[in-house]
Scaffold this motif. Sequence first.
Motif, PDB file in Angstrom:
ATOM      1  N   ASN A  38       0.888  -1.246   0.047  1.00  0.00           N
ATOM      2  CA  ASN A  38      -0.011  -0.008  -0.056  1.00  0.00           C
ATOM      3  C   ASN A  38       0.869   1.215   0.000  1.00  0.00           C
ATOM      4  OD1 ASN A  38      -1.991   2.175   0.268  1.00  0.00           O
ATOM      5  ND2 ASN A  38      -2.840   1.076   2.076  1.00  0.00           N
ATOM      6  N   ASP A  39       1.072   2.017  -1.254  1.00  0.00           N
ATOM      7  CA  ASP A  39       2.011   3.068  -1.099  1.00  0.00           C
ATOM      8  C   ASP A  39       1.314   4.219  -0.345  1.00  0.00           C
ATOM      9  OD1 ASP A  39      -0.329   3.580  -3.074  1.00  0.00           O
ATOM     10  OD2 ASP A  39       0.873   4.989  -4.154  1.00  0.00           O
ATOM     11  N   ARG A  40       0.182   4.445  -0.189  1.00  0.00           N
ATOM     12  CA  ARG A  40      -0.341   5.420   0.864  1.00  0.00           C
ATOM     13  C   ARG A  40       0.276   5.333   2.430  1.00  0.00           C
ATOM     14  NH1 ARG A  40      -4.512   8.664  -1.447  1.00  0.00           N
ATOM     15  NH2 ARG A  40      -5.096   8.179  -3.304  1.00  0.00           N
ATOM     16  N   GLU A  41       0.332   3.866   2.465  1.00  0.00           N
ATOM     17  CA  GLU A  41       0.553   3.558   4.049  1.00  0.00           C
ATOM     18  C   GLU A  41       2.430   3.747   4.021  1.00  0.00           C
ATOM     19  OE1 GLU A  41       0.865  -0.600   6.236  1.00  0.00           O
ATOM     20  OE2 GLU A  41      -0.931   0.015   5.535  1.00  0.00           O
ATOM     21  N   ALA A  64       4.063   5.929   2.203  1.00  0.00           N
ATOM     22  CA  ALA A  64       4.384   7.214   2.134  1.00  0.00           C
ATOM     23  C   ALA A  64       4.113   7.830   3.695  1.00  0.00           C
ATOM     24  CB  ALA A  64       3.648   7.830   1.190  1.00  0.00           C
ATOM     25  N   ALA A  65       3.205   7.433   4.415  1.00  0.00           N
ATOM     26  CA  ALA A  65       2.790   7.803   5.745  1.00  0.00           C
ATOM     27  C   ALA A  65       3.987   7.590   6.903  1.00  0.00           C
ATOM     28  CB  ALA A  65       1.525   7.575   5.982  1.00  0.00           C
ATOM     29  N   GLU A  93       5.064  12.456  -1.152  1.00  0.00           N
ATOM     30  CA  GLU A  93       3.731  11.989  -1.706  1.00  0.00           C
ATOM     31  C   GLU A  93       3.613  10.536  -2.188  1.00  0.00           C
ATOM     32  OE1 GLU A  93       0.796  14.328  -4.759  1.00  0.00           O
ATOM     33  OE2 GLU A  93       2.833  14.442  -5.079  1.00  0.00           O
ATOM     34  N   SER A  94       2.598   9.778  -1.765  1.00  0.00           N
ATOM     35  CA  SER A  94       2.716   8.493  -2.414  1.00  0.00           C
ATOM     36  C   SER A  94       2.354   8.521  -4.045  1.00  0.00           C
ATOM     37  CB  SER A  94       1.257   7.879  -1.764  1.00  0.00           C
ATOM     38  OG  SER A  94      -0.032   8.202  -2.140  1.00  0.00           O
ATOM     39  N   THR A 146       0.054   7.073  -5.553  1.00  0.00           N
ATOM     40  CA  THR A 146      -1.357   7.057  -6.100  1.00  0.00           C
ATOM     41  C   THR A 146      -1.719   8.558  -5.887  1.00  0.00           C
ATOM     42  OG1 THR A 146      -1.627   4.720  -5.012  1.00  0.00           O
ATOM     43  CG2 THR A 146      -3.890   6.119  -5.297  1.00  0.00           C
ATOM     44  N   ALA A 147      -1.458   9.241  -4.862  1.00  0.00           N
ATOM     45  CA  ALA A 147      -1.786  10.785  -4.600  1.00  0.00           C
ATOM     46  C   ALA A 147      -1.167  11.402  -5.695  1.00  0.00           C
ATOM     47  CB  ALA A 147      -1.338  11.169  -3.411  1.00  0.00           C
TER      48      ALA A 147
END
Length: 70
Positions: free
Chosen positions: A10-13, A15-16, A23-24, A26-27
């Motif tokens: 999960n690229d958002r996870e 990136a966080a 920034e991920s 996906t974003a």
Amino acid sequence: MSWLDRLFPNDRELAATKYKGRESATALAERKRKTKALFVRAYGVREAARTGQAWEDQDRCRERGRYRYR
């Protein structure tokens, strides 16, 4: 955790947590997609304005009996 999660985390996870402050993917893709949509819409407006101005210039030339208006 399945093997697919290891291949495509999960690229958002990430990136966080791991890449904090970045920034991920996906974003980033979502932001670029939205920007492109706005640009395409704005380009259509500019093109319509140019076409309308060209028509107006030709119409004035026809009224005055000359080839160009300016």
